[in-house]
Scaffold this motif. Sequence first.
Motif, PDB file in Angstrom:
ATOM      1  N   LEU A  74       0.835  -1.201   0.000  1.00  0.00           N
ATOM      2  CA  LEU A  74       0.000   0.000   0.000  1.00  0.00           C
ATOM      3  C   LEU A  74       0.874   1.256   0.000  1.00  0.00           C
ATOM      4  N   ALA A  75       1.954   1.209   0.778  1.00  0.00           N
ATOM      5  CA  ALA A  75       2.874   2.342   0.819  1.00  0.00           C
ATOM      6  C   ALA A  75       3.470   2.597  -0.564  1.00  0.00           C
ATOM      7  N   ALA A  76       3.843   1.526  -1.270  1.00  0.00           N
ATOM      8  CA  ALA A  76       4.400   1.673  -2.612  1.00  0.00           C
ATOM      9  C   ALA A  76       3.360   2.258  -3.566  1.00  0.00           C
ATOM     10  N   LYS A  77       2.121   1.804  -3.440  1.00  0.00           N
ATOM     11  CA  LYS A  77       1.044   2.287  -4.312  1.00  0.00           C
ATOM     12  C   LYS A  77       0.831   3.790  -4.150  1.00  0.00           C
ATOM     13  N   PHE A  78       0.873   4.260  -2.904  1.00  0.00           N
ATOM     14  CA  PHE A  78       0.607   5.673  -2.638  1.00  0.00           C
ATOM     15  C   PHE A  78       1.888   6.498  -2.425  1.00  0.00           C
ATOM     16  N   LYS A  79       3.038   5.878  -2.742  1.00  0.00           N
ATOM     17  CA  LYS A  79       4.341   6.576  -2.702  1.00  0.00           C
ATOM     18  C   LYS A  79       4.638   7.149  -1.318  1.00  0.00           C
ATOM     19  N   ARG A  80       4.502   6.315  -0.307  1.00  0.00           N
ATOM     20  CA  ARG A  80       4.781   6.734   1.062  1.00  0.00           C
ATOM     21  C   ARG A  80       6.031   6.011   1.587  1.00  0.00           C
ATOM     22  N   PRO A  81       6.920   6.706   2.275  1.00  0.00           N
ATOM     23  CA  PRO A  81       8.096   6.030   2.863  1.00  0.00           C
ATOM     24  C   PRO A  81       7.670   5.029   3.932  1.00  0.00           C
ATOM     25  N   ILE A  82       8.515   4.035   4.138  1.00  0.00           N
ATOM     26  CA  ILE A  82       8.233   2.962   5.095  1.00  0.00           C
ATOM     27  C   ILE A  82       9.254   3.015   6.222  1.00  0.00           C
ATOM     28  N   PHE A  83       8.761   3.018   7.454  1.00  0.00           N
ATOM     29  CA  PHE A  83       9.618   2.919   8.638  1.00  0.00           C
ATOM     30  C   PHE A  83       9.313   1.597   9.324  1.00  0.00           C
ATOM     31  N   ARG A 101      12.070  -4.845  -3.994  1.00  0.00           N
ATOM     32  CA  ARG A 101      11.485  -4.245  -5.192  1.00  0.00           C
ATOM     33  C   ARG A 101      10.634  -3.010  -4.915  1.00  0.00           C
ATOM     34  N   LEU A 102      10.357  -2.707  -3.680  1.00  0.00           N
ATOM     35  CA  LEU A 102       9.441  -1.607  -3.366  1.00  0.00           C
ATOM     36  C   LEU A 102      10.064  -0.270  -3.768  1.00  0.00           C
ATOM     37  N   PRO A 103       9.374   0.535  -4.569  1.00  0.00           N
ATOM     38  CA  PRO A 103       9.957   1.766  -5.131  1.00  0.00           C
ATOM     39  C   PRO A 103       9.820   2.991  -4.226  1.00  0.00           C
ATOM     40  N   VAL A 104       9.896   2.779  -2.915  1.00  0.00           N
ATOM     41  CA  VAL A 104       9.816   3.887  -1.955  1.00  0.00           C
ATOM     42  C   VAL A 104      10.924   3.716  -0.921  1.00  0.00           C
ATOM     43  N   PRO A 105      11.328   4.806  -0.255  1.00  0.00           N
ATOM     44  CA  PRO A 105      12.374   4.677   0.781  1.00  0.00           C
ATOM     45  C   PRO A 105      11.935   3.759   1.924  1.00  0.00           C
ATOM     46  N   ILE A 106      12.842   2.904   2.355  1.00  0.00           N
ATOM     47  CA  ILE A 106      12.603   2.021   3.501  1.00  0.00           C
ATOM     48  C   ILE A 106      13.717   2.258   4.513  1.00  0.00           C
ATOM     49  N   ILE A 107      13.339   2.671   5.712  1.00  0.00           N
ATOM     50  CA  ILE A 107      14.318   2.917   6.777  1.00  0.00           C
ATOM     51  C   ILE A 107      14.041   1.952   7.919  1.00  0.00           C
ATOM     52  N   VAL A 108      15.022   1.137   8.235  1.00  0.00           N
ATOM     53  CA  VAL A 108      14.899   0.093   9.251  1.00  0.00           C
ATOM     54  C   VAL A 108      15.611   0.533  10.522  1.00  0.00           C
ATOM     55  N   LEU A 167      16.029   8.914  18.022  1.00  0.00           N
ATOM     56  CA  LEU A 167      15.661   8.127  16.852  1.00  0.00           C
ATOM     57  C   LEU A 167      14.984   9.008  15.808  1.00  0.00           C
ATOM     58  N   ASP A 168      14.140   9.922  16.265  1.00  0.00           N
ATOM     59  CA  ASP A 168      13.441  10.830  15.365  1.00  0.00           C
ATOM     60  C   ASP A 168      14.434  11.635  14.522  1.00  0.00           C
ATOM     61  N   ALA A 169      15.465  12.148  15.144  1.00  0.00           N
ATOM     62  CA  ALA A 169      16.467  12.937  14.422  1.00  0.00           C
ATOM     63  C   ALA A 169      17.179  12.090  13.363  1.00  0.00           C
ATOM     64  N   ALA A 170      17.455  10.826  13.713  1.00  0.00           N
ATOM     65  CA  ALA A 170      18.113   9.935  12.752  1.00  0.00           C
ATOM     66  C   ALA A 170      17.204   9.620  11.570  1.00  0.00           C
ATOM     67  N   LEU A 171      15.916   9.426  11.831  1.00  0.00           N
ATOM     68  CA  LEU A 171      14.972   9.147  10.759  1.00  0.00           C
ATOM     69  C   LEU A 171      14.843  10.335   9.811  1.00  0.00           C
ATOM     70  N   ILE A 172      14.785  11.535  10.368  1.00  0.00           N
ATOM     71  CA  ILE A 172      14.690  12.735   9.534  1.00  0.00           C
ATOM     72  C   ILE A 172      15.904  12.832   8.602  1.00  0.00           C
ATOM     73  N   ASP A 180      15.410  10.985  -0.129  1.00  0.00           N
ATOM     74  CA  ASP A 180      14.529  11.756  -1.008  1.00  0.00           C
ATOM     75  C   ASP A 180      15.267  12.327  -2.211  1.00  0.00           C
ATOM     76  N   LEU A 181      16.583  12.418  -2.139  1.00  0.00           N
ATOM     77  CA  LEU A 181      17.368  12.967  -3.237  1.00  0.00           C
ATOM     78  C   LEU A 181      17.560  11.963  -4.369  1.00  0.00           C
ATOM     79  N   LEU A 182      17.219  10.699  -4.136  1.00  0.00           N
ATOM     80  CA  LEU A 182      17.428   9.644  -5.134  1.00  0.00           C
ATOM     81  C   LEU A 182      16.152   9.396  -5.915  1.00  0.00           C
ATOM     82  N   ASP A 183      16.307   9.112  -7.225  1.00  0.00           N
ATOM     83  CA  ASP A 183      15.134   8.683  -7.985  1.00  0.00           C
ATOM     84  C   ASP A 183      14.927   7.182  -7.753  1.00  0.00           C
ATOM     85  N   VAL A 184      13.831   6.649  -8.264  1.00  0.00           N
ATOM     86  CA  VAL A 184      13.474   5.252  -7.987  1.00  0.00           C
ATOM     87  C   VAL A 184      14.551   4.290  -8.475  1.00  0.00           C
ATOM     88  N   GLY A 185      15.097   4.555  -9.653  1.00  0.00           N
ATOM     89  CA  GLY A 185      16.135   3.676 -10.193  1.00  0.00           C
ATOM     90  C   GLY A 185      17.356   3.624  -9.302  1.00  0.00           C
TER      91      GLY A 185
END
Length: 319
Positions: A143-152, A184-191, A280-285, A292-297
């Motif tokens: 769903l996040a990929a569909k609506f272009k939302r980052p994943i935490f 394969r998910l085309p959105v940022p994923i931060i673990v 943790l919040d500061a690290a996520l930001i 965000d500076l990278l394109d999907v490819g």
Amino acid sequence: MDAKNKKRVIDDLEKDVDKLREHAGRGDVSPGEIERLRGDVDALRREFLDHIQPWQRTQLARHPNRPYTLDYIRLMFEDFIEICGDRAFGDDPALIAGMARFHGRPCVVIGHQKGRDTKQRLARNFGQAKPEGYHKALRVMQLAAKFKRPIFTLVDTPGAYPGIDAEERGQAEAIARNLREMMRLPVPIIVSITGEGGSGGALAIAVGDRIQILENAIYSVISPEGCASIMWRDSSKAETAAAALRITSTDLLSMGLVDAIVPEPQGGAHLDHQGAAALLDAALIKNLQELDLLDVGQLLERRYQKFRRVGQFYEDLPT
């Protein structure tokens, strides 16, 4: 003095300083003297945490008062809406997943939840997810990929649930599918590994563009007890196994298995939930701004190369 006794001494000193502060109003002790003692105790605790062994670090990672996923959601995210069920079997309370806002930006949050008391731990299965939990996590990530939302994702589990019912419903396949699809998910994923990062149960939501670990968290292919049982047929050798596994944040960073260490408040995250969330919040930001500076490819290529290098410690390995 061993680590356990040293910690007990520091805890006793902290209690004594707190008592002195309560009685400072009577004029028996000056505020300046109390603050000096407070500083000495803090210095002792810092020294203790800087030099504790991997097994003691494991105990900190498992501390029952550490913040869990719902704590971080409450402290760091807004407008959280939980999504339940995998549309195939049922819901898994061991994994929390849903939509939220991070500093006003729509996102997805997924993480393990252990529970505070016995009743909650049983209901949450001690943070050990079953196949339906991983199916749910993947559904929300898609769903996040569909609506272009980052994943935490927030990782804190001893491992995937080892029961026969989980195996009957395809535990290994569910984890493997998540690994493939997250690549394969085309959105940022931060673990973020916030406590225990145990085996495939952790890895199933830990494929990402940035992997960070809290200072006192651990990440391992097997628990120290499980390793000791296999290697020495003796789970009491867990302390030896913890050192051999190299599961602490500094070891993981030196091997390139995590990208960064997130510091914890003085004494550990279990003593200051709000402080831990702020760090943790500061690290996520920071990570999100960089991704965000990278394109999907670029995002997908870097993610692929990142995990292709895992375990490759020599330049002359065949491609």
